[in-house]
Motif scaffolding. Structure first.
Motif, PDB file in Angstrom:
ATOM      1  N   ALA A 199       0.821  -1.115   0.083  1.00 32.28           N
ATOM      2  CA  ALA A 199      -0.033   0.069   0.091  1.00 32.28           C
ATOM      3  C   ALA A 199       0.900   1.189   0.003  1.00 32.28           C
ATOM      4  N   GLU A 200       0.966   1.916  -1.088  1.00 34.87           N
ATOM      5  CA  GLU A 200       1.671   2.936  -1.207  1.00 34.87           C
ATOM      6  C   GLU A 200       1.049   4.392  -0.678  1.00 34.87           C
ATOM      7  N   ALA A 201       1.699   5.226   0.571  1.00 39.50           N
ATOM      8  CA  ALA A 201       1.370   6.226   0.898  1.00 39.50           C
ATOM      9  C   ALA A 201       1.612   7.351   0.010  1.00 39.50           C
TER      10      ALA A 201
ATOM     11  N   GLY B 102      -7.792  17.660  12.356  1.00 37.98           N
ATOM     12  CA  GLY B 102      -7.806  18.091  13.497  1.00 37.98           C
ATOM     13  C   GLY B 102      -6.303  18.012  14.241  1.00 37.98           C
ATOM     14  N   GLU B 103      -6.352  16.871  15.252  1.00 34.14           N
ATOM     15  CA  GLU B 103      -4.912  16.646  15.953  1.00 34.14           C
ATOM     16  C   GLU B 103      -4.258  15.190  15.396  1.00 34.14           C
ATOM     17  N   ARG B 104      -4.704  14.947  14.184  1.00 37.38           N
ATOM     18  CA  ARG B 104      -4.402  13.554  13.768  1.00 37.38           C
ATOM     19  C   ARG B 104      -3.898  13.735  12.333  1.00 37.38           C
ATOM     20  N   TRP B 105      -3.110  12.697  11.674  1.00 39.05           N
ATOM     21  CA  TRP B 105      -2.985  12.860  10.434  1.00 39.05           C
ATOM     22  C   TRP B 105      -3.502  11.580   9.675  1.00 39.05           C
ATOM     23  N   LEU B 106      -4.064  11.877   8.577  1.00 33.59           N
ATOM     24  CA  LEU B 106      -4.378  10.600   7.725  1.00 33.59           C
ATOM     25  C   LEU B 106      -3.449  10.485   6.392  1.00 33.59           C
ATOM     26  N   VAL B 107      -3.038   9.194   6.483  1.00 35.00           N
ATOM     27  CA  VAL B 107      -2.172   8.785   5.317  1.00 35.00           C
ATOM     28  C   VAL B 107      -3.112   8.161   4.202  1.00 35.00           C
ATOM     29  N   ARG B 108      -3.032   8.538   3.110  1.00 32.15           N
ATOM     30  CA  ARG B 108      -3.892   8.260   2.148  1.00 32.15           C
ATOM     31  C   ARG B 108      -3.272   7.652   0.934  1.00 32.15           C
ATOM     32  N   SER B 109      -3.644   6.693   0.225  1.00 32.22           N
ATOM     33  CA  SER B 109      -3.293   6.152  -1.000  1.00 32.22           C
ATOM     34  C   SER B 109      -3.509   7.099  -2.431  1.00 32.22           C
ATOM     35  N   ALA B 110      -3.124   6.603  -3.433  1.00 31.73           N
ATOM     36  CA  ALA B 110      -3.372   7.284  -4.555  1.00 31.73           C
ATOM     37  C   ALA B 110      -4.877   7.516  -4.975  1.00 31.73           C
ATOM     38  N   GLU B 111      -5.732   6.408  -4.683  1.00 33.59           N
ATOM     39  CA  GLU B 111      -7.303   6.405  -4.797  1.00 33.59           C
ATOM     40  C   GLU B 111      -7.710   7.221  -3.650  1.00 33.59           C
TER      41      GLU B 111
END
Length: 562
Positions: free
Chosen positions: A335-337, A344-353
């Protein structure tokens, strides 16, 4: 609970043993910092065994040892107190001071409110100096028992972090980050674009480990020395290494022979080894005859021999570090980030999709060249250099008893294959440059012949090997710590003024030394996140700060301004 931190200017094994035994229920861990000009003889057999097993070598700098399953940290700081105390980044609750010559203001800088100090009663001038530094006492006893009662404003104590992190990249940088954070009780999610760890720059069959020496003991030399010795300690703690796979790490401390390039370089090697009086277990200078005997063929000049150096398989190092994480580590592989989003106080790590792969209070970008694709890290001055390693069947190549290096490195055979390399080629196309180039193989073989002689290297060999892309910074030093926000409007003049992305950190730019850089860099970052004492002197930690390039850019702009 915070650590119990003791700073001792008169190292004593009995005092350390008593502190280890005196668990008071008020502290998570004991952190014992001993500052001394030289390494003393240790009569205590248990501690002496630790020192031998943990590769504590009498070279200058800060040496971090872990005892009692990580519940006790011992920092051995070798150097004069006047020079080393300003380099410490710690919040100390107890001081043991044997002499009235101690630099009191340097101690006061490290003291937390109410810190205790044991020192000689001394004369009136000494006691006046203690009061001026912020210490006071109720009775003039011998030894004097004082407390730090200064009302001087203290730097704010950072709030306890939310102990969840996402690490991007499962090479040596990311695996070390996972291991160090999980060891401190963090919950970690590891995101990796491949199905297995160590598939990019960490995927070579063998990486070599050795220190760096210089005439002036410059910052790269000091940093590499600290990283090399710390890596040896961590690998030992993970179960050690063996060339036959009988230990968690596939590798061998067979020694590294660094041959002089020419007569001038040989003279420099001999000068450096003699001037710094390094212990023989760290480095030995060999003349041409001695070097030739080890090499198995004639060499016209001398060499440095690093007896504790050798080779290790980086993938096995990664596997050992990840195995140590236990249930605190969640793996998200294949799974490539490609996007980071602050929510907010958090980070979301998303894929290309746009799929959320992981989330956490902190993100640690440790994906090497992959960081050049993320918007937050793309402005960093990172670049790649292609490195091709040639693989040779053991029967066709010199049987080396140790690692040999000069313009190239050569390893003893592992699994019937010896490694020779690696080239430094500029890259343009990230994917196309991963193919094997006959020209790079010819370069590796030519260098090997120059070192070993034509008879010990095949005239021609099947095109075999591996290509990796080294991620590098302009100063060839790693980037370790909170990442700068390049979109911020300010023009900082000091590192503390650099605006950072909240909760976003980097372990990047390891160049050719990632194998030994990874453990110490991860320990440094973990201590920064937890607000604990640094495992490096302040000057060295600053040399790794990712914000340093913003300061360099500003100084350059000011210099050329009309």
């Amino acid at each position: 609970m915070a650590d119990r931190v003791i700073l001792d200017l008169a190292f004593d094994t009995e005092r350390l043993a008593a502190a280890r035994a005196a668990g008071d229920g008020l502290h998570d861990r004991l952190h014992y910092i001993a500052v001394m000009p030289s390494l003393p003889e240790v009569a205590d057999t248990e501690l002496a065994a630790h020192w031998r097993a943990d590769f504590l070598v009498a070279v200058p700098g800060l040496h971090r040892l872990e005892l009692d399953g990580g519940r006790t940290l011992v920092d051995i700081v070798l150097g004069e107190a006047e020079a080393m105390l300003p380099e410490l980044d710690a919040r100390v609750g107890e001081f043991i001071v044997p002499s009235t010559q101690a630099p009191l203001r340097a101690l006061a800088r490290l003291a937390v409110p109410g810190a205790r100090l044991q020192a000689p009663l001394g004369d009136e001038a000494w006691r006046r100096a203690l009061r001026a530094a912020g210490f006071s006492w109720d009775a003039e006893t011998e030894p004097l028992q004082a407390r730090y009662t200064s009302r001087k404003p203290q730097p704010p104590r950072p709030a306890p972090p939310v102990r969840s992190a996402v690490v991007i990249g499962a090479g040596v940088a990311g695996a070390a980050a996972c291991e160090r954070l999980c060891a401190r009780g963090w919950q970690v999610t590891l995101v990796e674009r491949h199905e297995e760890p160590a598939q990019e720059a960490s995927g070579n069959r063998a990486g070599i480990f050795m220190p760096l020496l210089s005439r002036d003991d410059n910052i790269p030399t000091r940093l590499t020395r600290a990283a090399y010795l710390y890596a040896l300690r961590r690998w030992h703690a993970l179960g050690g290494m063996a060339p036959d796979g009988s230990a968690p790490i596939l590798g061998q401390q067979c020694g590294v022979l660094q041959l002089a390039r020419d007569a001038e370089h040989a003279a420099l090697q001999e000068e450096v080894a003699g001037a710094w009086r390094y212990p023989e277990e760290y480095v030995r200078w060999l003349d041409a005859a001695q070097a030739s005997a080890l090499l198995g063929s004639a060499t016209p000049h001398g060499a440095w021999l690093f007896p504790q150096g050798g080779w290790a398989n980086p993938a096995s190092v990664c596997r050992a570090m990840l195995a140590a994480c236990g249930e605190r580590l969640r793996r998200v592989f294949h799974a490539e980030a490609l996007a980071l989003e602050r929510a907010g106080e958090r980070w979301l790590v998303r894929s290309a999709e746009g799929i959320v792969l992981a989330e956490g209070a902190h993100v640690i970008v440790a994906c090497g060249a992959g960081a050049m694709q993320l918007p937050q890290t793309a402005p960093l001055p990172l670049y790649t250099m292609r490195g091709q390693v040639t693989h040779l069947a053991a029967g066709t190549f010199a049987a080396l008893p140790l690692v040999v290096c000069r313009e190239a490195y050569m390893t003893p055979a592992s699994g019937g294959i010896a490694s020779v390399g690696a080239t430094y080629d500029r890259t343009s196309d990230r994917e196309a440059d991963r193919t094997l180039w006959p020209s790079s193989q010819a370069e590796n073989l030519a260098r090997a012949r120059e070192i070993l002689g034509a008879a010990r290297v095949p005239d021609d060999a099947p095109l075999a090997g591996r290509v990796g892309l080294r991620c590098m910074a302009p100063d060839r030093l790693p980037l370790v710590g909170a990442l700068p926000d390049h979109g911020a409007a300010n023009q900082p003049e000091r590192l503390r003024d650099v605006v950072r992305h909240p909760g976003l950190h980097g372990l990047l730019g390891y160049a050719s030394r990632g194998l030994i850089w990874a453990p110490l860099a991860a320990e440094l970052l973990a201590c920064q996140l937890d607000g604990l004492a640094s495992p490096l002197e302040a000057t060295l930690a600053a040399a790794l700060d990712p914000g340093r390039f913003l300061l360099k850019a500003r100084r350059k702009t000011v210099a050329i301004a009309p």
